[in-house]
Design an enzyme around this catalytic site. Sequence first.
Site, mmCIF file in Angstrom:
data_model
loop_
_atom_site.group_PDB
_atom_site.id
_atom_site.type_symbol
_atom_site.label_atom_id
_atom_site.label_comp_id
_atom_site.label_asym_id
_atom_site.label_seq_id
_atom_site.Cartn_x
_atom_site.Cartn_y
_atom_site.Cartn_z
ATOM 1 N N LEU A 149 34.991 33.438 33.290
ATOM 2 C CA LEU A 149 35.592 34.764 33.098
ATOM 3 C C LEU A 149 37.116 34.706 33.172
ATOM 4 O O LEU A 149 37.684 34.072 34.052
ATOM 5 C CB LEU A 149 35.059 35.702 34.195
ATOM 6 N N TYR A 185 44.546 36.129 43.626
ATOM 7 C CA TYR A 185 44.622 37.299 42.763
ATOM 8 C C TYR A 185 45.929 37.334 41.987
ATOM 9 O O TYR A 185 46.782 36.461 42.119
ATOM 10 C CB TYR A 185 44.449 38.571 43.602
ATOM 11 N N SER A 186 46.129 38.395 41.221
ATOM 12 C CA SER A 186 47.218 38.450 40.242
ATOM 13 C C SER A 186 48.603 38.382 40.863
ATOM 14 O O SER A 186 48.811 38.751 42.021
ATOM 15 C CB SER A 186 47.097 39.731 39.424
ATOM 16 N N ARG A 227 48.430 44.669 46.391
ATOM 17 C CA ARG A 227 48.350 43.421 45.610
ATOM 18 C C ARG A 227 49.161 43.444 44.312
ATOM 19 O O ARG A 227 49.717 44.443 43.923
ATOM 20 C CB ARG A 227 46.891 43.117 45.269
ATOM 21 N N ASP A 228 49.140 42.293 43.663
ATOM 22 C CA ASP A 228 49.695 42.082 42.319
ATOM 23 C C ASP A 228 51.229 42.124 42.284
ATOM 24 O O ASP A 228 51.828 42.915 41.555
ATOM 25 C CB ASP A 228 49.121 43.111 41.313
ATOM 26 N N GLN A 281 43.963 35.084 35.397
ATOM 27 C CA GLN A 281 42.861 35.106 36.338
ATOM 28 C C GLN A 281 41.671 34.415 35.677
ATOM 29 O O GLN A 281 41.297 34.743 34.545
ATOM 30 C CB GLN A 281 42.496 36.549 36.690
ATOM 31 N N GLU A 290 47.046 49.345 40.039
ATOM 32 C CA GLU A 290 47.039 47.892 39.996
ATOM 33 C C GLU A 290 48.125 47.386 39.054
ATOM 34 O O GLU A 290 48.590 48.095 38.161
ATOM 35 C CB GLU A 290 45.672 47.383 39.524
ATOM 36 N N ASN A 325 40.482 37.251 33.388
ATOM 37 C CA ASN A 325 41.019 38.620 33.411
ATOM 38 C C ASN A 325 42.535 38.594 33.368
ATOM 39 O O ASN A 325 43.081 37.910 32.491
ATOM 40 C CB ASN A 325 40.361 39.530 34.460
ATOM 41 N N ASP A 326 43.220 39.323 34.203
ATOM 42 C CA ASP A 326 44.652 39.603 34.016
ATOM 43 C C ASP A 326 45.528 38.399 33.616
ATOM 44 O O ASP A 326 45.429 37.335 34.220
ATOM 45 C CB ASP A 326 45.269 40.127 35.315
HETATM 46 C C1 FRU Z 1 43.118 43.843 37.928
HETATM 47 C C2 FRU Z 1 42.785 43.169 39.240
HETATM 48 C C3 FRU Z 1 44.001 42.980 40.101
HETATM 49 C C4 FRU Z 1 43.607 41.808 40.956
HETATM 50 C C5 FRU Z 1 42.825 40.970 39.996
HETATM 51 C C6 FRU Z 1 41.716 40.183 40.597
HETATM 52 O O1 FRU Z 1 42.198 43.567 36.924
HETATM 53 O O2 FRU Z 1 41.785 43.891 39.936
HETATM 54 O O3 FRU Z 1 44.366 44.124 40.846
HETATM 55 O O4 FRU Z 1 44.725 41.130 41.461
HETATM 56 O O5 FRU Z 1 42.306 41.855 39.032
HETATM 57 O O6 FRU Z 1 41.123 39.346 39.643
#
Ligand code: FRU
Length: 448
Positions: free
Chosen positions: A14, A76-77, A137-138, A33, A190, A16-17
């Site tokens: 998978l 995480y991000s 976060r992020d 991610q 986020e 993601n970000d």
């Molecule tokens: C956004 C998020 C971020 C987090 C990450 C975890 O899609 O939820 O807030 O850091 O994905 O994978």
Amino acid sequence: MWKNKFHIEAEKGLVNDPNGLIFWKGEYHVFFQLNPKSCEHIFKNWGHIKTRDLVNWEKLPIALSPTDWFDKDGCYSGSAIEKDGKLYLMYTGNVKNNGTRESYQCLAVSEDGINFKKLGPVIHNDDIPKGYTRHFRDPKLFKKNGKFYMVLGAQREDLTGTILLYSSEDIFNWNFEQEIIKGNFGYMCECPDYYEINEQGVLVFSPQGLKAEGIFYNNRYQSGYILRGLRETGKNNFTELDRGFEFYAPQSFIGKDGERIMFGWIGMPEELDHPSVEEGHIHSLTLPRIMEIKNNKLYQRPHTDLQKLRKNKKEIEDLEINGEVNLKKFNINGTTYEMILKFENINSDLILNIRAGKKNKTVLKYDYENKLFILDRENSGRGYKGIRKCALDILKEIHIFSDTSCVEIYLNNGEEVFTANIYPEKDDRNIILFGNNIKAEKIEFYEI
Ligand code: FRU
């Protein structure tokens, strides 16, 4: 069968970000991610690739893995920044013990841009300012007037979303400055980002918990922006960045020529029911988009480097559309391609079916009377369905990137964009126009 050809995605697992985007020492680094093991939102690593031209990517070893006490439940991000010739990553270490969340903002450093050494947390879970929960976060870092800043997604103790601003002289010691957003932005914000284009500030973030209002906020979660200065908390005019179905958590950085580039995630949290899961992979990143401000609005157009993908150009000029025109008669059809259609004075409805076959079609429609552009994937094939609309006063141009299982549709040179996954049959290749008295000045088509 659903692997995309020119969108960034994982062999397995998978994505993601987009994270840590940076142009460093002549190369673009893109991190993202990544759960390399399965299609679930667990075990988040930072995948890593680099390129000189935004087209030919080199796969690199995973940059960060959740192997330490401060990030054991996910790296995480976060973002990247250069300091003293070194490449630093700052990310959120996610820790969960018996269901209780802890968040650590951590640094990692690299001298070669390939191997990263974790330096551990610089903002501990216990340093979370009073009044905010552990949904914290992020970190997105940037430099302004010689000082480092960071925007961070946060949740207030009353369970509303906000964004916090931190500053630092050295990226190791951080001072909490203030909340930079007021107003109602759901229960969590986020992936914030802040940048300036010709001195106009842009605050981008992904709020969770906004209610749908007519043609707005129809996706599960939103991603959008406010044109405003960093501390201008009074301005709350939030505009969605993308009008399609799958678009979330975008991040931006400065490219080779000083241009502002953004990548988004083609995906949506908690929506995992995509047919590609059967093949062991899910989600991708958008194409890199150049961000510009025109008429008080953020425009996004595909990065010009992407023109390197173009093969076998075909062109039609002054095409009169009266009734149905299947572009097959001009030898134009396909699954992976770029196509640009330019129109002259549209004053009636236009329909464009892409990835069309016996049963399936993805429908793009300009509703002239209501001045709406519509993306309809009710009959696109497998996967999620639905309709998305956005207001558009005039339709002058439709610019499409079609990849195996996603499309990006740019209107009027980036005034609006629709991004979506679609899962048609292999031989759903037709491109069909319908209209009355409509003239397409020019249609350019490139295989990719
Ligand atoms: C956004 C998020 C971020 C987090 C990450 C975890 O899609 O939820 O807030 O850091 O994905 O994978």
